[in-house]
Design a protein around this motif. Structure first.
Motif, mmCIF file in Angstrom:
data_model
loop_
_atom_site.group_PDB
_atom_site.id
_atom_site.type_symbol
_atom_site.label_atom_id
_atom_site.label_comp_id
_atom_site.label_asym_id
_atom_site.label_seq_id
_atom_site.Cartn_x
_atom_site.Cartn_y
_atom_site.Cartn_z
ATOM 1 N N VAL A 137 0.839 -1.326 -0.056
ATOM 2 C CA VAL A 137 -0.225 0.042 0.025
ATOM 3 C C VAL A 137 0.968 1.338 -0.037
ATOM 4 O O VAL A 137 1.756 1.411 1.010
ATOM 5 C CB VAL A 137 -0.911 -0.102 1.258
ATOM 6 C CG1 VAL A 137 -1.817 1.268 1.324
ATOM 7 C CG2 VAL A 137 -1.744 -1.246 1.452
ATOM 8 N N LYS A 138 0.660 2.165 -0.984
ATOM 9 C CA LYS A 138 1.774 3.271 -1.296
ATOM 10 C C LYS A 138 1.139 4.483 -0.822
ATOM 11 O O LYS A 138 1.450 5.640 -0.952
ATOM 12 C CB LYS A 138 2.253 3.104 -2.868
ATOM 13 C CG LYS A 138 2.970 2.029 -3.074
ATOM 14 C CD LYS A 138 3.421 2.098 -4.367
ATOM 15 C CE LYS A 138 4.335 1.103 -4.955
ATOM 16 N NZ LYS A 138 4.681 1.182 -6.279
ATOM 17 N N LEU A 139 -0.351 4.501 -0.694
ATOM 18 C CA LEU A 139 -0.946 5.573 -0.324
ATOM 19 C C LEU A 139 -0.622 6.479 0.785
ATOM 20 O O LEU A 139 -0.739 7.894 0.424
ATOM 21 C CB LEU A 139 -2.596 5.103 -0.109
ATOM 22 C CG LEU A 139 -3.680 6.318 -0.147
ATOM 23 C CD1 LEU A 139 -3.678 6.913 -1.438
ATOM 24 C CD2 LEU A 139 -4.903 5.770 0.105
ATOM 25 N N ASP A 140 0.040 6.033 1.620
ATOM 26 C CA ASP A 140 0.300 7.039 2.654
ATOM 27 C C ASP A 140 1.431 7.788 2.224
ATOM 28 O O ASP A 140 1.725 8.830 2.396
ATOM 29 C CB ASP A 140 1.017 6.206 4.170
ATOM 30 C CG ASP A 140 1.962 5.006 3.654
ATOM 31 O OD1 ASP A 140 2.128 4.614 2.694
ATOM 32 O OD2 ASP A 140 2.363 4.600 4.526
ATOM 33 N N GLU A 141 2.530 7.227 1.577
ATOM 34 C CA GLU A 141 3.653 8.033 1.046
ATOM 35 C C GLU A 141 3.234 8.951 -0.042
ATOM 36 O O GLU A 141 3.738 9.897 -0.093
ATOM 37 C CB GLU A 141 4.662 7.036 0.281
ATOM 38 C CG GLU A 141 5.292 6.201 1.181
ATOM 39 C CD GLU A 141 6.490 5.209 0.592
ATOM 40 O OE1 GLU A 141 6.385 5.023 -0.590
ATOM 41 O OE2 GLU A 141 7.195 4.919 1.417
ATOM 42 N N LEU A 142 2.150 8.630 -0.894
ATOM 43 C CA LEU A 142 1.618 9.553 -1.895
ATOM 44 C C LEU A 142 0.988 10.747 -1.227
ATOM 45 O O LEU A 142 1.264 11.759 -1.703
ATOM 46 C CB LEU A 142 0.351 8.831 -2.912
ATOM 47 C CG LEU A 142 0.075 9.482 -3.947
ATOM 48 C CD1 LEU A 142 1.197 9.650 -4.913
ATOM 49 C CD2 LEU A 142 -0.819 8.658 -4.764
ATOM 50 N N LEU A 143 0.434 10.763 -0.129
ATOM 51 C CA LEU A 143 -0.183 11.702 0.511
ATOM 52 C C LEU A 143 0.724 12.532 1.005
ATOM 53 O O LEU A 143 0.789 13.892 1.058
ATOM 54 C CB LEU A 143 -1.399 11.335 1.595
ATOM 55 C CG LEU A 143 -2.637 10.449 1.213
ATOM 56 C CD1 LEU A 143 -3.274 9.722 2.564
ATOM 57 C CD2 LEU A 143 -3.533 11.470 0.408
ATOM 58 N N ALA A 158 -8.262 12.685 -7.810
ATOM 59 C CA ALA A 158 -8.025 13.825 -6.784
ATOM 60 C C ALA A 158 -6.527 14.047 -6.689
ATOM 61 O O ALA A 158 -5.991 15.200 -6.594
ATOM 62 C CB ALA A 158 -8.734 13.332 -5.280
ATOM 63 N N LEU A 159 -5.643 12.923 -6.627
ATOM 64 C CA LEU A 159 -4.390 13.081 -6.332
ATOM 65 C C LEU A 159 -3.395 13.305 -7.945
ATOM 66 O O LEU A 159 -2.191 13.276 -8.074
ATOM 67 C CB LEU A 159 -3.741 11.886 -5.765
ATOM 68 C CG LEU A 159 -4.312 11.690 -4.367
ATOM 69 C CD1 LEU A 159 -3.767 10.700 -3.342
ATOM 70 C CD2 LEU A 159 -3.857 13.406 -3.253
ATOM 71 N N LYS A 160 -4.325 13.086 -8.896
ATOM 72 C CA LYS A 160 -3.673 13.486 -10.246
ATOM 73 C C LYS A 160 -2.728 12.153 -10.441
ATOM 74 O O LYS A 160 -1.560 12.375 -11.056
ATOM 75 C CB LYS A 160 -2.936 14.551 -10.482
ATOM 76 C CG LYS A 160 -3.868 15.906 -10.396
ATOM 77 C CD LYS A 160 -5.195 15.642 -11.227
ATOM 78 C CE LYS A 160 -6.335 16.756 -11.170
ATOM 79 N NZ LYS A 160 -7.524 16.501 -11.093
ATOM 80 N N VAL A 161 -3.134 10.799 -10.320
ATOM 81 C CA VAL A 161 -2.212 9.738 -10.369
ATOM 82 C C VAL A 161 -2.749 9.052 -11.599
ATOM 83 O O VAL A 161 -3.933 8.795 -11.999
ATOM 84 C CB VAL A 161 -2.529 8.467 -9.100
ATOM 85 C CG1 VAL A 161 -1.785 7.595 -9.471
ATOM 86 C CG2 VAL A 161 -1.987 9.307 -7.834
ATOM 87 N N THR A 162 -1.451 8.566 -12.391
ATOM 88 C CA THR A 162 -2.000 7.788 -13.828
ATOM 89 C C THR A 162 -1.724 6.407 -14.002
ATOM 90 O O THR A 162 -2.359 6.033 -14.963
ATOM 91 C CB THR A 162 -1.040 8.505 -14.612
ATOM 92 O OG1 THR A 162 0.450 8.148 -14.360
ATOM 93 C CG2 THR A 162 -0.963 10.072 -14.896
ATOM 94 N N ARG A 163 -1.411 5.892 -12.766
ATOM 95 C CA ARG A 163 -0.994 4.384 -12.661
ATOM 96 C C ARG A 163 -1.611 3.773 -11.251
ATOM 97 O O ARG A 163 -1.257 4.252 -10.336
ATOM 98 C CB ARG A 163 0.365 3.891 -12.744
ATOM 99 C CG ARG A 163 0.932 4.377 -14.039
ATOM 100 C CD ARG A 163 2.334 4.057 -14.246
ATOM 101 N NE ARG A 163 2.930 4.690 -13.135
ATOM 102 C CZ ARG A 163 4.311 4.479 -12.530
ATOM 103 N NH1 ARG A 163 4.854 3.556 -13.571
ATOM 104 N NH2 ARG A 163 4.773 4.843 -11.714
ATOM 105 N N LEU A 164 -2.420 2.670 -11.417
ATOM 106 C CA LEU A 164 -2.948 2.076 -10.288
ATOM 107 C C LEU A 164 -1.613 1.847 -9.358
ATOM 108 O O LEU A 164 -1.549 1.715 -8.178
ATOM 109 C CB LEU A 164 -3.657 0.926 -10.489
ATOM 110 C CG LEU A 164 -4.252 0.181 -9.359
ATOM 111 C CD1 LEU A 164 -5.239 1.021 -8.638
ATOM 112 C CD2 LEU A 164 -5.216 -1.146 -9.947
#
Length: 140
Positions: A35-41, A84-90
């Motif tokens: 899970v990479k969501l924390d780093e992305l935030l 919302a975070l402008k992410v292009t890849r899952l």
């Protein structure tokens, strides 16, 4: 980044999941769901509360996603977070990391499957085992 062993996810999975699904998922024993969501935030300077406000999701839902909790992933929620975070890849949010030997084996089997256009023996064996189990028969 949070790494969760596939075995842990399977153990905590839905109690109504059929045994063929579980056994097939166990083929990835030793792999990790990352899970990479924390780093992305952190990278974006966005809090979980802000992401919840941006997406219309509950803060608790965002927290569960950040911490790898829950047994399902809602695709619409993923799309909302990506927008919302402008992410292009899952793979910027989640990734499955296989042990190196398993990764090499899977790549070899994939190449065999694609190049020869027929199912590799290891896949055929798993397929046969699963069909028999699903029909209530055994290999013995």
């Amino acid at each position: 980044m949070k790494k969760i062993e596939v075995d842990t996810l399977i153990e905590g999975g839905h109690s109504m999941m059929n045994s063929v699904v579980i056994d097939t998922a166990k083929e990835l024993s030793g792999a990790h769901f990352v899970v990479k969501l924390d780093e992305l935030l952190k990278e974006r300077g966005v809090t979980q509360k802000q992401l919840a406000e941006m997406t219309g999701m509950r803060v608790g839902t965002i927290s569960e996603m950040v911490n790898g909790k829950g047994t399902t992933i809602n695709k619409t929620q993923l799309f909302s977070i990506m927008a919302a975070l402008k992410v292009t890849r899952l793979s910027d949010l989640y990734e499955v990391v296989l042990p190196e030997e398993m990764r090499k084996e899977y790549l070899m089997l994939k190449d065999e499957w694609v190049n020869e256009r027929k199912m590799p023996l290891a896949v055929k064996e798993m397929y046969k085992k699963n069909v028999l189990k699903a029909s209530g028969l055994s290999l013995d």
